[in-house]
Design an enzyme around this catalytic site. Structure first.
Site, PDB file in Angstrom:
ATOM      1  N   ASN A   1       0.859  -1.196   0.000  1.00 24.65           N
ATOM      2  CA  ASN A   1       0.000   0.000   0.000  1.00 24.65           C
ATOM      3  C   ASN A   1       0.891   1.240   0.000  1.00 24.65           C
ATOM      4  O   ASN A   1       2.116   1.140   0.024  1.00 24.65           O
ATOM      5  CB  ASN A   1      -0.954  -0.027   1.202  1.00 24.65           C
ATOM      6  CG  ASN A   1      -0.197  -0.045   2.501  1.00 24.65           C
ATOM      7  OD1 ASN A   1       0.495   0.900   2.843  1.00 24.65           O
ATOM      8  ND2 ASN A   1      -0.308  -1.148   3.237  1.00 24.65           N
TER       9      ASN A   1
ATOM     10  N   ASP B   1      -4.483  -5.903   5.266  1.00 25.46           N
ATOM     11  CA  ASP B   1      -5.532  -6.677   5.937  1.00 25.46           C
ATOM     12  C   ASP B   1      -5.498  -8.135   5.507  1.00 25.46           C
ATOM     13  O   ASP B   1      -5.844  -9.019   6.269  1.00 25.46           O
ATOM     14  CB  ASP B   1      -6.905  -6.078   5.623  1.00 25.46           C
ATOM     15  CG  ASP B   1      -7.077  -4.735   6.321  1.00 25.46           C
ATOM     16  OD1 ASP B   1      -6.689  -4.650   7.499  1.00 25.46           O
ATOM     17  OD2 ASP B   1      -7.550  -3.774   5.680  1.00 25.46           O
TER      18      ASP B   1
ATOM     19  N   LYS C   1       8.167 -18.285  -9.095  1.00 23.71           N
ATOM     20  CA  LYS C   1       7.560 -17.178  -9.826  1.00 23.71           C
ATOM     21  C   LYS C   1       6.411 -17.683 -10.707  1.00 23.71           C
ATOM     22  O   LYS C   1       6.594 -18.643 -11.461  1.00 23.71           O
ATOM     23  CB  LYS C   1       8.631 -16.493 -10.686  1.00 23.71           C
ATOM     24  CG  LYS C   1       8.111 -15.252 -11.345  1.00 23.71           C
ATOM     25  CD  LYS C   1       9.179 -14.576 -12.181  1.00 23.71           C
ATOM     26  CE  LYS C   1       8.550 -13.463 -12.995  1.00 23.71           C
ATOM     27  NZ  LYS C   1       9.410 -13.000 -14.064  1.00 23.71           N
TER      28      LYS C   1
ATOM     29  N   PRO D   1      -3.189 -11.284  10.788  1.00 17.71           N
ATOM     30  CA  PRO D   1      -3.470 -11.001  12.198  1.00 17.71           C
ATOM     31  C   PRO D   1      -3.611  -9.500  12.389  1.00 17.71           C
ATOM     32  O   PRO D   1      -2.955  -8.715  11.694  1.00 17.71           O
ATOM     33  CB  PRO D   1      -2.234 -11.529  12.928  1.00 17.71           C
ATOM     34  CG  PRO D   1      -1.161 -11.600  11.892  1.00 17.71           C
ATOM     35  CD  PRO D   1      -1.856 -11.845  10.580  1.00 17.71           C
ATOM     36  N   ASP D   2      -4.464  -9.094  13.298  1.00 16.39           N
ATOM     37  CA  ASP D   2      -4.604  -7.674  13.610  1.00 16.39           C
ATOM     38  C   ASP D   2      -3.667  -7.365  14.786  1.00 16.39           C
ATOM     39  O   ASP D   2      -3.908  -7.798  15.918  1.00 16.39           O
ATOM     40  CB  ASP D   2      -6.058  -7.343  13.954  1.00 16.39           C
ATOM     41  CG  ASP D   2      -6.279  -5.838  14.015  1.00 16.39           C
ATOM     42  OD1 ASP D   2      -5.450  -5.145  14.650  1.00 16.39           O
ATOM     43  OD2 ASP D   2      -7.262  -5.356  13.428  1.00 16.39           O
TER      44      ASP D   2
ATOM     45  N   PHE E   1      -4.338   3.830  14.916  1.00 14.66           N
ATOM     46  CA  PHE E   1      -4.627   4.854  13.915  1.00 14.66           C
ATOM     47  C   PHE E   1      -5.860   4.449  13.125  1.00 14.66           C
ATOM     48  O   PHE E   1      -6.138   3.262  12.966  1.00 14.66           O
ATOM     49  CB  PHE E   1      -3.439   5.037  12.957  1.00 14.66           C
ATOM     50  CG  PHE E   1      -2.450   6.045  13.449  1.00 14.66           C
ATOM     51  CD1 PHE E   1      -1.658   5.768  14.556  1.00 14.66           C
ATOM     52  CD2 PHE E   1      -2.337   7.284  12.827  1.00 14.66           C
ATOM     53  CE1 PHE E   1      -0.758   6.712  15.032  1.00 14.66           C
ATOM     54  CE2 PHE E   1      -1.441   8.232  13.292  1.00 14.66           C
ATOM     55  CZ  PHE E   1      -0.652   7.943  14.394  1.00 14.66           C
TER      56      PHE E   1
ATOM     57  N   LYS F   1     -13.968   2.083  15.708  1.00 10.95           N
ATOM     58  CA  LYS F   1     -12.735   1.282  15.618  1.00 10.95           C
ATOM     59  C   LYS F   1     -12.061   1.160  16.977  1.00 10.95           C
ATOM     60  O   LYS F   1     -11.537   0.110  17.338  1.00 10.95           O
ATOM     61  CB  LYS F   1     -11.781   1.931  14.610  1.00 10.95           C
ATOM     62  CG  LYS F   1     -10.608   1.062  14.258  1.00 10.95           C
ATOM     63  CD  LYS F   1      -9.881   1.569  13.022  1.00 10.95           C
ATOM     64  CE  LYS F   1     -10.704   1.361  11.776  1.00 10.95           C
ATOM     65  NZ  LYS F   1     -10.086   1.910  10.584  1.00 10.95           N
TER      66      LYS F   1
HETATM   67  O1  C5P Z   1      -8.685  -1.940  10.694  1.00  8.60           O
HETATM   68  P1  C5P Z   1      -7.847  -0.813  10.219  1.00  8.60           P
HETATM   69  O2  C5P Z   1      -6.739  -1.248   9.309  1.00  8.60           O
HETATM   70  O3  C5P Z   1      -8.588   0.341   9.675  1.00  8.60           O
HETATM   71  O4  C5P Z   1      -7.184  -0.264  11.575  1.00  8.60           O
HETATM   72  C1  C5P Z   1      -6.118   0.611  11.579  1.00  8.60           C
HETATM   73  C2  C5P Z   1      -5.315   0.438  12.826  1.00  8.60           C
HETATM   74  O5  C5P Z   1      -5.109  -0.940  13.101  1.00  8.60           O
HETATM   75  C3  C5P Z   1      -3.947   1.026  12.702  1.00  8.60           C
HETATM   76  O6  C5P Z   1      -3.522   1.441  13.979  1.00  8.60           O
HETATM   77  C4  C5P Z   1      -3.130  -0.141  12.212  1.00  8.60           C
HETATM   78  O7  C5P Z   1      -1.760   0.008  12.519  1.00  8.60           O
HETATM   79  C5  C5P Z   1      -3.755  -1.277  12.961  1.00  8.60           C
HETATM   80  N1  C5P Z   1      -3.730  -2.578  12.285  1.00  8.60           N
HETATM   81  C6  C5P Z   1      -2.925  -3.583  12.763  1.00  8.60           C
HETATM   82  N2  C5P Z   1      -2.940  -4.813  12.174  1.00  8.60           N
HETATM   83  C7  C5P Z   1      -3.736  -5.050  11.121  1.00  8.60           C
HETATM   84  C8  C5P Z   1      -4.561  -4.043  10.617  1.00  8.60           C
HETATM   85  C9  C5P Z   1      -4.528  -2.811  11.212  1.00  8.60           C
HETATM   86  O8  C5P Z   1      -2.189  -3.339  13.732  1.00  8.60           O
HETATM   87  N3  C5P Z   1      -3.729  -6.238  10.560  1.00  8.60           N
END
Ligand code: C5P
Length: 407
Positions: free
Chosen positions: A216, A284, A294, A311-312, A331, A345
Site C-alpha cells: 500500500n 488486511d 515465480k 493477524p490484527d 490509527f 474502531k
Molecule cells: O482496521 P484498520 O486497518 O482500519 O485499523 C487501523 C489500525 O489498526 C492502525 O492502527 C493499524 O496500525 C492497525 N492494524 C494492525 N494490524 C492489522 C490491521 C490494522 O495493527 N492487521
C-alpha cells in the site's frame, strides 16, 4: 524563543570551519559566554583563514585547538578528551567539505577527528553557497548525518557573500544560541525515561510469489516521527518498520520486517512495553499459499489470488492480559465519516486511543508531510490543526507523557 537560563554552566565545543560565515562564530562565542556557557574552540586550517586564532582565543579565554599533531595541544588536551569534555559539540560554520568528511567518517584533521571520536550530541549550522547546499551530495550527507542524530540549525535563505540568493546562509548567532538552549531544554525534559514503547510504521509487503507482493501507499513518515518523538522524551523505543524509504530514526531500536505476521512476531518479541503505537498500514489480507516459484504467464487464465486475513496487530496488543501495554494507541485512516468510524474502531480493537485522519485523495496525507488528526480517547475527541507529521508526533508523544504523569 528558548529559555536561556538553561545554558548557564553548560560546556560547548565549537568547531569553526572555513567559510565566510566564520565571522559570525565570534559573535556566537560572545553570546554563549554572556549566558554562562564555557566555550572551547577548534579551528580548522581553512577556518583560520577567515578568523584569527587570536580573536577566538581572546573571546573564549582558552587555548584554540587547531592541530591534530601538535604536541602542546595533545599534551594539554588530547582529541579524545576534547571531544568528551563538552555537553554539546557545535559546528558553525559547517561547510560542505566538513559535512562530507563527517558523513564519511573521516579523521583527517583535528575537527573531523574530534567529531568522529565524540560520544556527545552534535549540532551543525551549515553555511555555504546555495548550489553547494542544494547539491545532491550535500543533501545526502546532511540527511545521513541527521539520520544518525546530528542536529541542525539553518541554513537560512538570503543574499550570500557570493551575491547569489537562496538557502545557504548560516543561521544568525542568536538563532544558534536558541537552538543550543532548545537542545538542552529538550534534554532535560525526559518524562518518558524508564518507559518502553513499541511503534509500528510503514506498509507491509505480502508476497504473491518470490518477486511480487501486495503493498500500500504508506510512507512510514508518521510512524517513524512518533518513534523519534517518544525517544526524544526518554522512552526506550522499538520501531517495527515495514519497507520504507526512510532512514532509521536516531535513538530507536529498529526491527525491519516485510509481512504482517513478521510485524506481529517482532512486536510480541519487544514486549513487555508500557506503550504501543500502531501507526503501520498493515495489509488486511495476504495471499493464501503464496507461491514459492515465480508465477508464469502461460497463455491461460490469469491466476486467481485467494486471500486470507492477516493477524490484527493492534487488536492483539490491546487484548487484556498481563503483557498488555498500559497505553495502546491505534490509527484510523478514513475517507469520510472519520470520527464515527474511528470511534467505532477504538471500541472494536480494544485500544485506548485512536488517532484518526482523513486520507481522501486531495488531502495529501499519504506520503505528504502534513497531517490533520483527531485524538479520540475514552473521554472525548480532540481535533488538532493541520501540522507537519513531526509536530503531530511531538504532540502525541507529549500526550502519552501526560497520560503517564496523570497516573
Ligand atoms: O482496521 P484498520 O486497518 O482500519 O485499523 C487501523 C489500525 O489498526 C492502525 O492502527 C493499524 O496500525 C492497525 N492494524 C494492525 N494490524 C492489522 C490491521 C490494522 O495493527 N492487521
Amino acid at each position: 524563543m528558548a529559555d536561556h537560563a538553561i545554558l548557564a554552566g553548560k560546556r560547548v565545543l565549537l568547531v569553526i570551519a572555513g567559510g565566510i560565515a566564520a565571522y559570525k562564530s565570534l559573535e556566537l562565542i560572545r553570546r554563549l559566554r554572556e549566558r554562562g556557557v564555557t566555550v572551547r574552540a577548534v579551528l580548522t586550517e581553512a577556518g583560520a583563514r577567515f578568523v584569527t586564532p587570536l580573536s577566538v582565543q581572546a573571546l573564549t579565554e582558552d587555548t584554540v585547538y587547531r592541530d591534530l599533531w601538535s604536541l602542546t595541544d595533545e599534551s594539554e588536551m588530547g582529541h579524545i578528551r576534547l571531544s568528551r569534555e563538552a555537553d554539546l559539540l557545535v559546528v558553525a560554520p559547517a561547510t560542505a567539505n566538513l559535512l562530507a568528511r563527517m558523513a564519511g567518517g573521516m579523521a583527517d584533521d583535528l575537527a573531523a577527528t574530534v567529531l568522529l571520536a565524540t560520544d556527545k550530541p552534535v549540532l551543525v549550522a551549515p553555511a555555504m553557497n546555495v548550489r553547494m547546499w542544494q547539491h545532491a551530495a550535500t543533501q545526502a550527507n546532511m540527511a545521513l548525518l541527521e539520520s544518525r542524530g546530528v542536529l541542525r540549525v539553518g541554513p537560512n535563505d538570503g543574499v550570500m557573500a557570493c551575491n547569489e540568493y537562496g538557502p545557504g546562509r548560516m543561521a544568525e548567532p542568536m538563532e544558534i544560541v536558541d537552538a543550543i538552549a532548545g537542545f538542552f531544554a529538550a534534554e532535560s525534559h525526559r518524562p518518558l525515561a524508564g518507559r518502553r514503547a513499541i511503534v509500528t510504521s510503514g506498509p507491509t509487503h505480502e508476497p504473491i510469489d518470490p518477486v511480487r507482493y501486495i503493498a500500500n501507499r504508506s510512507s512510514g513518515k508518521q510512524g517513524h516521527a512518533i518513534a523519534a518523538a517518544l525517544a526524544t522524551l526518554g522512552a526506550e523505543v522499538t520501531l517495527v518498520s515495514g519497507p520504507t524509504r526512510l532512514p532509521d530514526p536516531a535513538g530507536c531500536k529498529v526491527v525491519h520486517i516485510e509481512t504482517a505476521r513478521e510485524m506481529l512476531a517482532a512486536c510480541e518479541a519487544a514486549l513487555p512495553a508500557d506503550i504501543a503505537v500502531c501507526a503501520a498500514a498493515v495489509a488486511d489480507w495476504r495471499v493464501d499459499g503464496a507461491s514459492d516459484r515465480k508465477l508464469k504467464k502461460d497463455g491461460g487464465d490469469p491466476p486467481a489470488l485467494a486471500l486470507t486475513e492477516n493477524p490484527d496487530i493492534l487488536a492483539t496488543l490491546s487484548r487484556p492480559g498481563e503483557r498488555r501495554p498500559a497505553l495502546v494507541v491505534g490509527f484510523a485512516a478514513e475517507t469520510g465519516d472519520v470520527l464515527a468510524y474511528a470511534t467505532a474502531k477504538r471500541a472494536r480493537k480494544g485500544c485506548d486511543w485512536i488517532v484518526a485522519n482523513d486520507v481522501s485523495p486531495g488531502t495529501g496525507t499519504f506520503g505528504g508531510s502534513d497531517n490533520t488528526v483527531h485524538l479520540i480517547r475514552a473521554d472525548g475527541v480532540e481535533s488538532w490543526p493541520t501540522m507537519p507529521k513531526d509536530a503531530v508526533a511531538t504532540r502525541l508523544a507529549e500526550a502519552v507523557a501526560g497520560y503517564f504523569e496523570g497516573k
